[in-house]
Each structure stands twice: as structure tokens, then as C-alpha cells.
Design a protein around this motif. Structure first.
Motif, PDB file in Angstrom:
ATOM      1  N   GLN A 169       0.911  -1.281  -0.022  1.00 27.16           N
ATOM      2  CA  GLN A 169       0.042  -0.027   0.052  1.00 27.16           C
ATOM      3  C   GLN A 169       1.047   0.971  -0.086  1.00 27.16           C
ATOM      4  O   GLN A 169       0.381   2.085  -0.553  1.00 27.16           O
ATOM      5  CB  GLN A 169      -0.949   0.060   1.067  1.00 27.16           C
ATOM      6  N   LEU A 170       2.051   1.365   0.703  1.00 24.93           N
ATOM      7  CA  LEU A 170       2.904   2.317   0.767  1.00 24.93           C
ATOM      8  C   LEU A 170       3.433   2.640  -0.530  1.00 24.93           C
ATOM      9  O   LEU A 170       3.543   3.889  -0.918  1.00 24.93           O
ATOM     10  CB  LEU A 170       3.951   2.133   1.696  1.00 24.93           C
ATOM     11  N   LYS A 171       3.756   1.585  -1.471  1.00 29.12           N
ATOM     12  CA  LYS A 171       4.357   1.579  -2.631  1.00 29.12           C
ATOM     13  C   LYS A 171       3.297   2.309  -3.649  1.00 29.12           C
ATOM     14  O   LYS A 171       3.680   3.070  -4.466  1.00 29.12           O
ATOM     15  CB  LYS A 171       4.998   0.389  -3.248  1.00 29.12           C
ATOM     16  N   ILE A 222      -4.541   8.452  -9.741  1.00 26.21           N
ATOM     17  CA  ILE A 222      -5.343   8.788  -8.721  1.00 26.21           C
ATOM     18  C   ILE A 222      -6.712   8.341  -8.740  1.00 26.21           C
ATOM     19  O   ILE A 222      -7.001   7.467  -7.581  1.00 26.21           O
ATOM     20  CB  ILE A 222      -5.342  10.384  -8.505  1.00 26.21           C
ATOM     21  N   ALA A 223      -7.328   7.998  -9.938  1.00 24.68           N
ATOM     22  CA  ALA A 223      -8.664   7.373  -9.875  1.00 24.68           C
ATOM     23  C   ALA A 223      -8.554   6.038  -9.633  1.00 24.68           C
ATOM     24  O   ALA A 223      -9.244   5.472  -8.861  1.00 24.68           O
ATOM     25  CB  ALA A 223      -9.227   7.652 -11.110  1.00 24.68           C
ATOM     26  N   LEU A 224      -7.601   5.181 -10.061  1.00 24.39           N
ATOM     27  CA  LEU A 224      -7.434   3.841  -9.710  1.00 24.39           C
ATOM     28  C   LEU A 224      -7.059   3.747  -8.450  1.00 24.39           C
ATOM     29  O   LEU A 224      -7.573   2.681  -7.777  1.00 24.39           O
ATOM     30  CB  LEU A 224      -6.198   3.294 -10.808  1.00 24.39           C
ATOM     31  N   ILE A 272     -10.289   3.776  -6.271  1.00 24.84           N
ATOM     32  CA  ILE A 272     -11.293   2.668  -6.688  1.00 24.84           C
ATOM     33  C   ILE A 272     -10.707   1.578  -5.956  1.00 24.84           C
ATOM     34  O   ILE A 272     -11.511   0.742  -5.430  1.00 24.84           O
ATOM     35  CB  ILE A 272     -11.175   2.253  -8.146  1.00 24.84           C
ATOM     36  N   LYS A 273      -9.629   1.434  -5.875  1.00 22.96           N
ATOM     37  CA  LYS A 273      -8.754  -0.026  -5.332  1.00 22.96           C
ATOM     38  C   LYS A 273      -9.005   0.113  -3.788  1.00 22.96           C
ATOM     39  O   LYS A 273      -9.256  -0.738  -3.165  1.00 22.96           O
ATOM     40  CB  LYS A 273      -7.475   0.254  -5.450  1.00 22.96           C
TER      41      LYS A 273
END
Length: 54
Positions: free
Chosen positions: A23-25, A45-47, A50-51
Motif C-alpha cells: 500500500q505504501l508503494k 489517482i482514480a485507480l 477505486i482500489k
């Protein structure tokens, strides 16, 4: 013959730590804007949103 105790908690902690680093990566990738174009960074940013959406 000697039996070895297996620590069931160790793999769980390792998995949590690996998920945290992943998640940090992902967050760093969005923050550093690897893509130079605005469309590329906005799509990253959108991906990410959504993730991480529930």
C-alpha cells in the motif's frame, strides 16, 4: 525424534507487513506522479481511489 513447534502467528504478521508495504508503494507511485502528463496522473489517482474504496 524431536518435534518442532510451529508459530502460527508469524505468517499472519508477515502477510500484514507485506500488505502494508504494498500500500505504501501504491501511495508513493501516485504521490510521485510517475507519468508526466496530467491525464496519466489523474488516472493513477482514480485507480487508487477505486482500489481502496469499500
Amino acid at each position: 525424534m524431536m518435534t518442532v513447534e510451529y508459530d502460527w502467528h508469524r505468517p499472519k504478521w508477515r502477510k500484514r507487513i507485506e500488505i502494508m508495504f504494498g500500500q505504501l508503494k501504491d501511495q508513493r507511485r501516485v504521490a510521485m506522479r510517475y507519468g508526466r502528463r496530467t491525464e496519466t496522473s489523474l488516472s493513477a489517482i482514480a485507480l487508487a481511489v477505486i482500489k481502496h474504496a469499500p
